[in-house]
Design a protein around this motif. Structure first.
Motif, PDB file in Angstrom:
ATOM      1  N   UNK A 113      -4.495  -9.747  -6.936  1.00 53.24           N
ATOM      2  CA  UNK A 113      -4.784  -8.732  -5.924  1.00 53.24           C
ATOM      3  C   UNK A 113      -5.159  -7.394  -6.544  1.00 53.24           C
ATOM      4  N   UNK A 114      -4.959  -7.247  -7.844  1.00 53.75           N
ATOM      5  CA  UNK A 114      -5.158  -5.951  -8.487  1.00 53.75           C
ATOM      6  C   UNK A 114      -6.386  -6.020  -9.373  1.00 53.75           C
ATOM      7  N   UNK A 115      -7.507  -5.430  -9.152  1.00 56.36           N
ATOM      8  CA  UNK A 115      -7.753  -4.389  -8.193  1.00 56.36           C
ATOM      9  C   UNK A 115      -8.805  -4.801  -7.162  1.00 56.36           C
ATOM     10  N   UNK A 116     -10.009  -5.157  -7.617  1.00 56.16           N
ATOM     11  CA  UNK A 116     -11.086  -5.308  -6.662  1.00 56.16           C
ATOM     12  C   UNK A 116     -11.001  -6.634  -5.932  1.00 56.16           C
ATOM     13  N   UNK A 117      -9.794  -7.126  -5.812  1.00 53.27           N
ATOM     14  CA  UNK A 117      -9.579  -8.224  -4.910  1.00 53.27           C
ATOM     15  C   UNK A 117      -9.015  -7.607  -3.663  1.00 53.27           C
ATOM     16  N   UNK A 118      -7.799  -7.934  -3.404  1.00 53.57           N
ATOM     17  CA  UNK A 118      -7.165  -7.520  -2.162  1.00 53.57           C
ATOM     18  C   UNK A 118      -6.936  -6.024  -2.084  1.00 53.57           C
ATOM     19  N   UNK A 119      -6.525  -5.390  -3.203  1.00 60.42           N
ATOM     20  CA  UNK A 119      -6.119  -3.989  -3.151  1.00 60.42           C
ATOM     21  C   UNK A 119      -7.247  -3.057  -2.751  1.00 60.42           C
ATOM     22  N   UNK A 120      -8.376  -3.099  -3.466  1.00 64.30           N
ATOM     23  CA  UNK A 120      -9.432  -2.139  -3.167  1.00 64.30           C
ATOM     24  C   UNK A 120     -10.095  -2.411  -1.825  1.00 64.30           C
ATOM     25  N   UNK A 121     -10.172  -3.681  -1.425  1.00 62.30           N
ATOM     26  CA  UNK A 121     -10.759  -3.966  -0.121  1.00 62.30           C
ATOM     27  C   UNK A 121      -9.843  -3.464   0.997  1.00 62.30           C
ATOM     28  N   UNK A 122      -8.539  -3.623   0.815  1.00 66.94           N
ATOM     29  CA  UNK A 122      -7.604  -3.091   1.814  1.00 66.94           C
ATOM     30  C   UNK A 122      -7.560  -1.571   1.777  1.00 66.94           C
ATOM     31  N   UNK A 123      -7.737  -1.027   0.586  1.00 69.04           N
ATOM     32  CA  UNK A 123      -7.768   0.427   0.458  1.00 69.04           C
ATOM     33  C   UNK A 123      -8.920   1.007   1.264  1.00 69.04           C
ATOM     34  N   UNK A 124     -10.016   0.286   1.333  1.00 68.33           N
ATOM     35  CA  UNK A 124     -11.161   0.714   2.139  1.00 68.33           C
ATOM     36  C   UNK A 124     -10.779   0.821   3.607  1.00 68.33           C
ATOM     37  N   UNK A 125      -9.878  -0.047   4.054  1.00 69.86           N
ATOM     38  CA  UNK A 125      -9.446  -0.025   5.446  1.00 69.86           C
ATOM     39  C   UNK A 125      -8.524   1.161   5.716  1.00 69.86           C
ATOM     40  N   UNK A 126      -7.623   1.448   4.785  1.00 72.33           N
ATOM     41  CA  UNK A 126      -6.648   2.511   4.995  1.00 72.33           C
ATOM     42  C   UNK A 126      -7.241   3.899   4.801  1.00 72.33           C
ATOM     43  N   UNK A 127      -8.044   4.073   3.765  1.00 71.37           N
ATOM     44  CA  UNK A 127      -8.551   5.398   3.408  1.00 71.37           C
ATOM     45  C   UNK A 127      -9.771   5.770   4.241  1.00 71.37           C
ATOM     46  N   UNK A 128      -9.545   6.027   5.501  1.00 72.11           N
ATOM     47  CA  UNK A 128     -10.653   6.397   6.372  1.00 72.11           C
ATOM     48  C   UNK A 128     -10.938   7.894   6.330  1.00 72.11           C
ATOM     49  N   UNK A 129     -10.096   8.626   5.604  1.00 71.86           N
ATOM     50  CA  UNK A 129     -10.311  10.063   5.486  1.00 71.86           C
ATOM     51  C   UNK A 129     -10.322  10.521   4.028  1.00 71.86           C
ATOM     52  N   UNK A 130     -10.497   9.561   3.112  1.00 68.29           N
ATOM     53  CA  UNK A 130     -10.537   9.915   1.696  1.00 68.29           C
ATOM     54  C   UNK A 130     -11.584   9.077   0.983  1.00 68.29           C
ATOM     55  N   UNK A 131     -12.502   9.686   0.257  1.00 65.06           N
ATOM     56  CA  UNK A 131     -13.512   8.931  -0.499  1.00 65.06           C
ATOM     57  C   UNK A 131     -12.886   8.028  -1.551  1.00 65.06           C
ATOM     58  N   UNK A 132     -13.494   6.876  -1.748  1.00 62.05           N
ATOM     59  CA  UNK A 132     -13.024   5.916  -2.748  1.00 62.05           C
ATOM     60  C   UNK A 132     -14.138   5.675  -3.761  1.00 62.05           C
ATOM     61  N   UNK A 133     -13.796   5.772  -5.030  1.00 61.96           N
ATOM     62  CA  UNK A 133     -14.741   5.475  -6.099  1.00 61.96           C
ATOM     63  C   UNK A 133     -14.298   4.173  -6.756  1.00 61.96           C
ATOM     64  N   UNK A 134     -15.153   3.177  -6.761  1.00 66.33           N
ATOM     65  CA  UNK A 134     -14.826   1.882  -7.347  1.00 66.33           C
ATOM     66  C   UNK A 134     -15.704   1.671  -8.580  1.00 66.33           C
ATOM     67  N   UNK A 135     -15.064   1.571  -9.728  1.00 61.15           N
ATOM     68  CA  UNK A 135     -15.784   1.492 -11.005  1.00 61.15           C
ATOM     69  C   UNK A 135     -15.682   0.085 -11.577  1.00 61.15           C
ATOM     70  N   UNK A 136     -16.804  -0.432 -12.037  1.00 59.62           N
ATOM     71  CA  UNK A 136     -16.816  -1.735 -12.694  1.00 59.62           C
ATOM     72  C   UNK A 136     -17.494  -1.600 -14.056  1.00 59.62           C
ATOM     73  N   UNK A 137     -16.809  -2.029 -15.087  1.00 60.99           N
ATOM     74  CA  UNK A 137     -17.423  -2.013 -16.409  1.00 60.99           C
ATOM     75  C   UNK A 137     -17.450  -0.636 -17.047  1.00 60.99           C
ATOM     76  N   UNK A 138     -18.075  -0.566 -18.207  1.00 58.42           N
ATOM     77  CA  UNK A 138     -18.189   0.692 -18.933  1.00 58.42           C
ATOM     78  C   UNK A 138     -19.433   1.446 -18.501  1.00 58.42           C
ATOM     79  N   UNK A 139     -19.250   2.553 -17.787  1.00 59.08           N
ATOM     80  CA  UNK A 139     -20.374   3.357 -17.295  1.00 59.08           C
ATOM     81  C   UNK A 139     -20.795   4.334 -18.381  1.00 59.08           C
ATOM     82  N   UNK A 140     -22.099   4.397 -18.638  1.00 52.97           N
ATOM     83  CA  UNK A 140     -22.610   5.303 -19.679  1.00 52.97           C
ATOM     84  C   UNK A 140     -23.597   6.333 -19.146  1.00 52.97           C
ATOM     85  N   UNK A 141     -24.212   6.048 -18.025  1.00 52.16           N
ATOM     86  CA  UNK A 141     -25.221   6.959 -17.474  1.00 52.16           C
ATOM     87  C   UNK A 141     -24.574   8.019 -16.585  1.00 52.16           C
ATOM     88  N   UNK A 142     -25.107   9.236 -16.660  1.00 50.85           N
ATOM     89  CA  UNK A 142     -24.611  10.332 -15.816  1.00 50.85           C
ATOM     90  C   UNK A 142     -25.557  10.600 -14.649  1.00 50.85           C
TER      91      UNK A 142
END
Length: 313
Positions: A135-164
């Motif tokens: 469930x941790x993370x982009x399984x159950x947790x982050x998908x459910x977090x999308x349901x709860x956080x209706x008043x807070x932005x969510x940033x979901x990161x996958x992999x090593x980001x290099x571009x700005x």
């Protein structure tokens, strides 16, 4: 705007993947930015029937106490390691707070309550965590977090980001402009480059292609009117960014003739032009139910390997 403090909650689970959120934070902001970082570890717990004081004997109770102690030690180690990583990247020690929480109803709700109580500007979470806790993370947790956080932005990161470089998907809706406002605030004072991106809806999103029968005049009329509709929103978006302190050379605007899938258009633009951060409003035009937090945002998230996706409510 660039002098205002930005506050972020980062949930951790001790995996290398969850620690990548710290690298993303460093990439976007660096240590000199006015940033408040809240590192959160939610203590995993055993099933309730194993911890019921009425049904367990003294020996088992002692074993459970040992498990709880070890659990806390692991949490402290994970939080200390994460804080040390940021300090070694020259982030201010006093701006990094650590929090250990006993799990309530669910991990996602605990993250949400933390974000709400601290009134943070965003929750930064990795797409995948420990493989043994599915469930941790982009399984159950982050998908459910999308349901709860209706008043807070969510940033979901996958992999090593290099571009700005960041791509902001926009349509002619107020929610899309809220996404621009969030990006303007959170990225103000950085050297990130932003592209305001609109994929022109094709008529075949509304009616079958066969029904159009290649009517060039009808398609030309649609493109003209659709262009007039989006133009004020593109202009407003650029003004928002300029007011936040972005320079003209940091901002670009792009309109493409869309395919049947706006999600595919957004992903293609990002991958073809090295945009590794995509900013989307959760909901867009009510007359086009897929835009945004219908099939579009869902599909972008599902196909977001190697990307950071910001979802703004």
């Amino acid at each position: 705007m660039e002098n205002l403090t930005k506050s972020i909650v980062i949930p951790l689970d001790g995996s290398k993947n969850s620690l990548r959120s710290l690298d993303y934070l460093d990439l976007v902001y660096g240590p000199k930015h006015n940033l408040e970082v809240n590192l959160l570890y939610v203590l995993p717990s055993l099933p309730p029937f194993m911890t019921d004081e009425k049904t367990i004997d003294r020996k088992l109770r002692a074993k459970l106490a040992a498990v709880k102690k070890k659990n806390l030690e692991i949490a402290e180690r994970i939080l200390t390691e994460a804080k040390d990583i940021l300090v070694n990247k020259c982030f201010k020690k006093e701006s990094i707070k650590t929090f250990c929480r006993k799990m309530g109803i669910s991990i996602a709700q605990d993250i949400y309550y933390m974000a709400k109580s601290k009134q943070v500007d965003a929750v930064l979470i990795t797409r995948r965590g420990r493989s043994d806790i599915k469930t941790f993370f982009m399984g159950e947790v982050s998908s459910r977090l999308m349901e709860y956080c209706k008043d807070c932005p969510i940033w979901i990161v996958d992999g090593g980001i290099r571009s700005k470089k960041a791509l902001i998907g926009i349509d002619s809706s107020e929610n899309a402009l809220r996404a621009v406002e969030h990006a303007a605030f959170m990225l103000s004072g950085t050297d990130c480059k932003i592209t305001i991106f609109h994929t022109m809806r094709h008529l075949r999103r509304f009616i079958p292609l066969e029904a159009l029968e290649g009517d060039a005049e009808l398609e030309a009329l649609w493109e003209h009117e659709a262009g007039k509709e989006i133009a004020p929103y593109l202009q407003k978006a650029k003004i928002i960014l300029l007011k936040a302190g972005f320079t003209d050379d940091q901002i670009s605007t792009k309109i493409v003739n869309g395919t049947r899938s706006a999600a595919d258009d957004i992903l293609k633009e990002a991958r073809d032009n090295n945009y590794e951060t995509i900013v989307l409003g959760r909901r867009g035009l009510s007359s086009v139910k897929e835009f945004f937090m219908g099939s579009i945002t869902t599909k972008v998230l599902r196909c977001s390997a190697g990307l950071a996706i910001w979802i703004i409510h």
